[in-house]
Structures are given as structure tokens and as C-alpha cells.
Design a protein around this motif. Structure first.
Motif, PDB file in Angstrom:
ATOM      1  N   PHE A 166      49.621  29.824  37.259  1.00 29.00           N
ATOM      2  CA  PHE A 166      49.912  30.441  38.542  1.00 29.00           C
ATOM      3  C   PHE A 166      50.897  31.600  38.387  1.00 29.00           C
ATOM      4  N   GLY A 167      50.570  32.725  39.001  1.00 24.18           N
ATOM      5  CA  GLY A 167      51.444  33.877  38.974  1.00 24.18           C
ATOM      6  C   GLY A 167      51.320  34.750  37.752  1.00 24.18           C
ATOM      7  N   GLU A 168      50.501  34.349  36.788  1.00 26.12           N
ATOM      8  CA  GLU A 168      50.348  35.144  35.573  1.00 26.12           C
ATOM      9  C   GLU A 168      49.528  36.398  35.869  1.00 26.12           C
ATOM     10  N   GLN A 169      50.018  37.544  35.408  1.00 24.99           N
ATOM     11  CA  GLN A 169      49.326  38.805  35.631  1.00 24.99           C
ATOM     12  C   GLN A 169      48.210  38.966  34.614  1.00 24.99           C
ATOM     13  N   ILE A 170      46.976  39.155  35.096  1.00 27.10           N
ATOM     14  CA  ILE A 170      45.818  39.315  34.223  1.00 27.10           C
ATOM     15  C   ILE A 170      45.707  40.749  33.736  1.00 27.10           C
ATOM     16  N   VAL A 171      45.873  41.695  34.654  1.00 26.41           N
ATOM     17  CA  VAL A 171      45.767  43.103  34.281  1.00 26.41           C
ATOM     18  C   VAL A 171      46.528  43.942  35.304  1.00 26.41           C
ATOM     19  N   GLN A 172      47.039  45.087  34.863  1.00 27.91           N
ATOM     20  CA  GLN A 172      47.690  46.052  35.742  1.00 27.91           C
ATOM     21  C   GLN A 172      46.989  47.389  35.567  1.00 27.91           C
ATOM     22  N   LEU A 173      46.558  47.993  36.673  1.00 28.83           N
ATOM     23  CA  LEU A 173      45.814  49.244  36.649  1.00 28.83           C
ATOM     24  C   LEU A 173      46.719  50.375  37.145  1.00 28.83           C
ATOM     25  N   ASP A 174      46.930  51.364  36.294  1.00 28.66           N
ATOM     26  CA  ASP A 174      47.801  52.497  36.620  1.00 28.66           C
ATOM     27  C   ASP A 174      46.967  53.756  36.842  1.00 28.66           C
ATOM     28  N   LEU A 175      46.004  53.681  37.746  1.00 29.72           N
ATOM     29  CA  LEU A 175      45.083  54.793  37.948  1.00 29.72           C
ATOM     30  C   LEU A 175      45.581  55.787  38.993  1.00 29.72           C
ATOM     31  N   SER A 176      46.360  55.328  39.949  1.00 29.39           N
ATOM     32  CA  SER A 176      46.784  56.178  41.050  1.00 29.39           C
ATOM     33  C   SER A 176      48.237  56.639  40.862  1.00 29.39           C
ATOM     34  N   PHE A 177      48.490  57.896  41.268  1.00 33.48           N
ATOM     35  CA  PHE A 177      49.848  58.430  41.221  1.00 33.48           C
ATOM     36  C   PHE A 177      50.462  58.478  42.616  1.00 33.48           C
ATOM     37  N   SER A 178      49.834  57.769  43.551  1.00 36.08           N
ATOM     38  CA  SER A 178      50.342  57.699  44.922  1.00 36.08           C
ATOM     39  C   SER A 178      50.175  56.269  45.416  1.00 36.08           C
ATOM     40  N   TRP A 179      50.542  56.009  46.656  1.00 36.07           N
ATOM     41  CA  TRP A 179      50.386  54.672  47.212  1.00 36.07           C
ATOM     42  C   TRP A 179      48.948  54.206  47.088  1.00 36.07           C
ATOM     43  N   ALA A 180      48.755  52.922  46.804  1.00 38.51           N
ATOM     44  CA  ALA A 180      47.414  52.340  46.688  1.00 38.51           C
ATOM     45  C   ALA A 180      47.191  51.372  47.852  1.00 38.51           C
ATOM     46  N   PHE A 181      45.957  51.348  48.376  1.00 41.84           N
ATOM     47  CA  PHE A 181      45.627  50.525  49.539  1.00 41.84           C
ATOM     48  C   PHE A 181      44.253  49.862  49.351  1.00 41.84           C
ATOM     49  N   GLY A 182      43.932  48.957  50.294  1.00 39.31           N
ATOM     50  CA  GLY A 182      42.574  48.497  50.559  1.00 39.31           C
ATOM     51  C   GLY A 182      41.746  48.003  49.396  1.00 39.31           C
ATOM     52  N   VAL A 183      42.262  47.123  48.565  1.00 43.48           N
ATOM     53  CA  VAL A 183      41.490  46.628  47.427  1.00 43.48           C
ATOM     54  C   VAL A 183      40.390  45.669  47.888  1.00 43.48           C
ATOM     55  N   LYS A 184      39.224  45.733  47.239  1.00 38.85           N
ATOM     56  CA  LYS A 184      38.095  44.854  47.539  1.00 38.85           C
ATOM     57  C   LYS A 184      37.371  44.486  46.250  1.00 38.85           C
ATOM     58  N   TRP A 185      36.820  43.248  46.207  1.00 37.95           N
ATOM     59  CA  TRP A 185      35.980  42.795  45.108  1.00 37.95           C
ATOM     60  C   TRP A 185      34.508  42.937  45.487  1.00 37.95           C
ATOM     61  N   SER A 186      33.660  43.119  44.497  1.00 39.40           N
ATOM     62  CA  SER A 186      32.222  43.058  44.738  1.00 39.40           C
ATOM     63  C   SER A 186      31.840  41.588  44.910  1.00 39.40           C
ATOM     64  N   PRO A 187      30.713  41.280  45.565  1.00 42.17           N
ATOM     65  CA  PRO A 187      30.305  39.879  45.762  1.00 42.17           C
ATOM     66  C   PRO A 187      30.180  39.088  44.464  1.00 42.17           C
ATOM     67  N   SER A 188      29.819  39.764  43.362  1.00 34.38           N
ATOM     68  CA  SER A 188      29.688  39.075  42.078  1.00 34.38           C
ATOM     69  C   SER A 188      31.033  38.849  41.413  1.00 34.38           C
ATOM     70  N   GLY A 189      32.049  39.609  41.823  1.00 29.22           N
ATOM     71  CA  GLY A 189      33.359  39.494  41.206  1.00 29.22           C
ATOM     72  C   GLY A 189      33.494  40.261  39.910  1.00 29.22           C
ATOM     73  N   ASP A 190      32.470  41.048  39.541  1.00 32.81           N
ATOM     74  CA  ASP A 190      32.504  41.789  38.289  1.00 32.81           C
ATOM     75  C   ASP A 190      33.197  43.143  38.426  1.00 32.81           C
ATOM     76  N   THR A 191      33.317  43.628  39.648  1.00 36.79           N
ATOM     77  CA  THR A 191      33.867  44.962  39.887  1.00 36.79           C
ATOM     78  C   THR A 191      34.815  44.914  41.080  1.00 36.79           C
ATOM     79  N   LEU A 192      35.860  45.718  41.028  1.00 34.23           N
ATOM     80  CA  LEU A 192      36.713  45.871  42.201  1.00 34.23           C
ATOM     81  C   LEU A 192      36.938  47.355  42.473  1.00 34.23           C
ATOM     82  N   ALA A 193      37.319  47.644  43.707  1.00 36.60           N
ATOM     83  CA  ALA A 193      37.598  49.023  44.106  1.00 36.60           C
ATOM     84  C   ALA A 193      38.831  49.048  44.988  1.00 36.60           C
ATOM     85  N   TYR A 194      39.559  50.152  44.932  1.00 37.00           N
ATOM     86  CA  TYR A 194      40.688  50.345  45.841  1.00 37.00           C
ATOM     87  C   TYR A 194      40.873  51.835  46.079  1.00 37.00           C
TER      88      TYR A 194
END
Length: 333
Positions: A166-194
Motif C-alpha cells: 500500500f502506498g508504493e509508487q509504481i511509476v512517476q511520469l514527468d511529461l508536463s511542465f505545467s499543472w496536470a489534470f483529469g487522469v483517466k484509464w482505458s477500460p483495459s487498463g493498459d493505457t492512461l491519459a491526462y
């Protein structure tokens, strides 16, 4: 795209959620209340007002499986009307995982702390109900394991979360240089978007030590939220249309063309409605007059592909959009 219904429920709306069969909608009219309306004979009728919070309600979710509602507010409280596990992000740089402890007949919460460098702006559950994705005002998207013994089953621990605590970080994505919002998973769970405050949408495949990341740049105002179908799957199909697994530059002509196609969301002719009107208007093509702060998919019975979604905004409207037979987007689907 076409706006098939424009409902003026209030002077301002901060968030909304649909009931399991889409015949009921819950929304916050920019105060400490949650109003629930039911569609009856083509008219929306108010059936409930939830008044447990002391400050503005900032988030609502309505479970399609249990028919229970959860709300979160600026008063730092979350009320469940009810479910067995939910997550709440906060401005205190923490994520609270709440679950029901049957043995003691009460709710318990566990915190994921010291991971975010700024306010948590959104959270999203993976389909396995173990992985949790978060976005933050520090510009990062993170994925955590939330496995709780006695609440979750070992069978659900698959993929990168199989041996995580519990609480272990799996991955950290540093793609944005500004505030990040609205994360969503695909129904399969293989892809996410934000999305980012810099008007970009980020897509991540193969979640793990070496994820594959791509993005699409828009020329419009900062992006605030996305739905798993209207902004996620259409843009996903658009990236596949490019046929490349690489970062798309902000000057990409394809991004501009796609952004223009979505411009209809803002550019259709306006049709005003009075503040107290709650009757759905068909084929009016109305649009929002203020910031859109919530986007949700609308699933139709017996149809696997989601072609409708709803938006709500600070203008007090809940608008239903239809993507079917839209020539502007057909080449990207």
C-alpha cells in the motif's frame, strides 16, 4: 459534433455525475449542496438535496454497480452514500484511500503522503481497483498501489502491482511542465491519459519501468479535464492514425487539424436558456458560456462503443453531445 440536449440546472455547476441508467443526474450548484434530478416525461424534476458538506462540493461520483454516491468538498470531508472503497485527492499533497471495515462497522482511511510536491488535482482507479493514478499541480502523473488486506483480493493484484504494498509508487511520469489534470484509464487498463494546463494531452502505454509516452498539442485554452471516450479514445485513434510512437511537437499540423475539428465544441451557434429552465432541448446546438469543468461518458444500453458524452460548467449547464455521423472526426475514429 452535435449538442443534442442543453439543460440549464443552475447559475453555476462545479461537477456532475450520472446515475446507472442515465435517468438521474447529481450535481453541485457551486455551493455545499448536491442536487439530484430525475428525468420524468421529458422534464427534469428535483428529487433530493444532499446537505452534509459545509463548503463547496468539488467532486461527485455515482457507482454504476452499487448505485451509491460519493462526494468530496473543500471542507476536507468526503461523504459516501455508499461504496466499499474510494479515493480522495487533497490540497495537502496527500491522497486518502477510504474503505469500509466490516468487522468494526465503520469507515477507515489510509493516507498516501510525502509523494506529491503540490496539490493533487485528480485521481482515477485502474480497472483492477488496486492501481490508482493521480495528477498534481507539480506537473506529474503518478501511479500507486492501494492494496489493502481484507478489502482487496490477491487475484486482483496483476501486472506491475502484483508485489507492491500500500502506498508504493509504481511509476512517476514527468511529461508536463505545467499543472496536470483529469487522469483517466482505458477500460483495459493498459493505457492512461491526462491533460496539462499547457493545452496538451498525454498518453502512456505499457505502465511499468519503461512506459511508452506520446502527446498531442492543442492551440486552445488550457485543458481542464477529459473523458475516457470523448477526449481519450478519439485522440487515441488520432495518434494511431499518425502511425508513429513518438512525441508530437507542439507545432504539428495534425494536432492543429484535430484541434480545429474539436473547435465545434466552442463554435456552434448559441441558444440562450433561462436559469430556471430544466427541460431538455433537442437539436439546439447550444454551447457553454463559461469554463467547462467536468466531462463524462454516456453509455447506451446494448451499444459497446460510447458515442455520447456530457459536460458541465460554470455557466450552470449540463450539455449532452453526440459524436455519431460526424464527418469532421470520421477520419480519426
Amino acid at each position: 459534433m452535435t449538442a443534442i440536449a442543453v439543460n440549464q440546472f443552475a447559475q453555476s455547476i462545479t461537477c456532475h455525475a450520472w446515475g446507472p441508467d442515465d435517468s438521474m443526474v447529481a450535481f453541485c450548484p457551486n455551493n455545499n449542496e448536491v442536487h439530484i434530478y430525475r428525468l420524468s416525461q421529458d422534464k427534469w424534476e428535483k428529487v433530493h438535496v444532499l446537505e452534509k458538506h459545509d463548503q463547496i462540493v468539488s467532486g461527485i461520483d455515482w457507482s454504476p454497480r452499487s448505485n451509491r454516491i460519493v462526494t468530496a468538498s473543500h471542507d476536507r470531508n468526503s461523504h459516501m452514500y455508499q461504496e466499499n472503497k474510494f479515493a480522495v485527492g487533497s490540497g495537502a499533497k496527500t491522497v486518502c484511500i477510504c474503505y469500509y471495515e466490516q468487522e468494526n462497522n465503520w469507515w477507515v482511511s489510509k493516507l498516501i503522503r510525502k509523494r506529491h510536491d503540490s496539490s493533487v488535482t485528480s485521481v482515477a482507479w485502474h480497472p483492477n481497483n488496486i492501481l490508482l493514478a493521480t495528477t498534481s499541480a507539480d506537473g506529474k502523473c503518478r501511479i500507486f498501489s492501494t492494496f489493502i488486506k481484507g478489502v482487496d483480493t490477491k487475484d486482483s493484484r496483476t501486472g506491475p502491482s502484483s508485489d507492491s504494498k500500500f502506498g508504493e509508487q509504481i511509476v512517476q511520469l514527468d511529461l508536463s511542465f505545467s499543472w496536470a489534470f483529469g487522469v483517466k484509464w482505458s477500460p483495459s487498463g493498459d493505457t492512461l491519459a491526462y491533460v496539462g494546463h499547457n493545452s496538451m494531452i498525454y498518453f502512456v502505454d505499457e505502465i511499468g519501468p519503461s512506459p511508452l509516452a506520446q502527446n498531442v498539442a492543442f492551440r486552445d485554452l488550457p485543458l481542464r479535464d477529459l473523458s475516457d471516450m470523448c477526449a481519450f479514445w478519439i485522440c487515441r485513434s488520432f495518434i494511431r492514425f499518425l502511425g508513429e510512437r513518438k512525441t508530437i511537437s507542439s507545432g504539428s499540423k495534425y494536432g492543429s487539424q484535430f484541434s480545429e475539428a474539436f473547435g465545434k465544441l466552442y463554435g456552434q451557434s448559441k441558444h440562450g436558456l433561462s436559469n430556471d429552465a430544466v427541460e431538455p432541448s433537442r437539436s439546439r446546438g447550444g454551447i457553454h458560456d463559461n469554463c467547462i469543468n467536468c466531462i463524462l461518458p454516456l453509455r447506451q444500453s446494448g451499444i459497446s462503443t460510447v458515442m455520447r458524452f456530457s459536460t458541465s460548467g460554470l455557466d450552470g449547464k449540463v450539455v449532452i453531445w453526440d459524436l455519431e455521423n460526424q464527418a469532421d472526426l470520421s477520419e480519426y475514429l
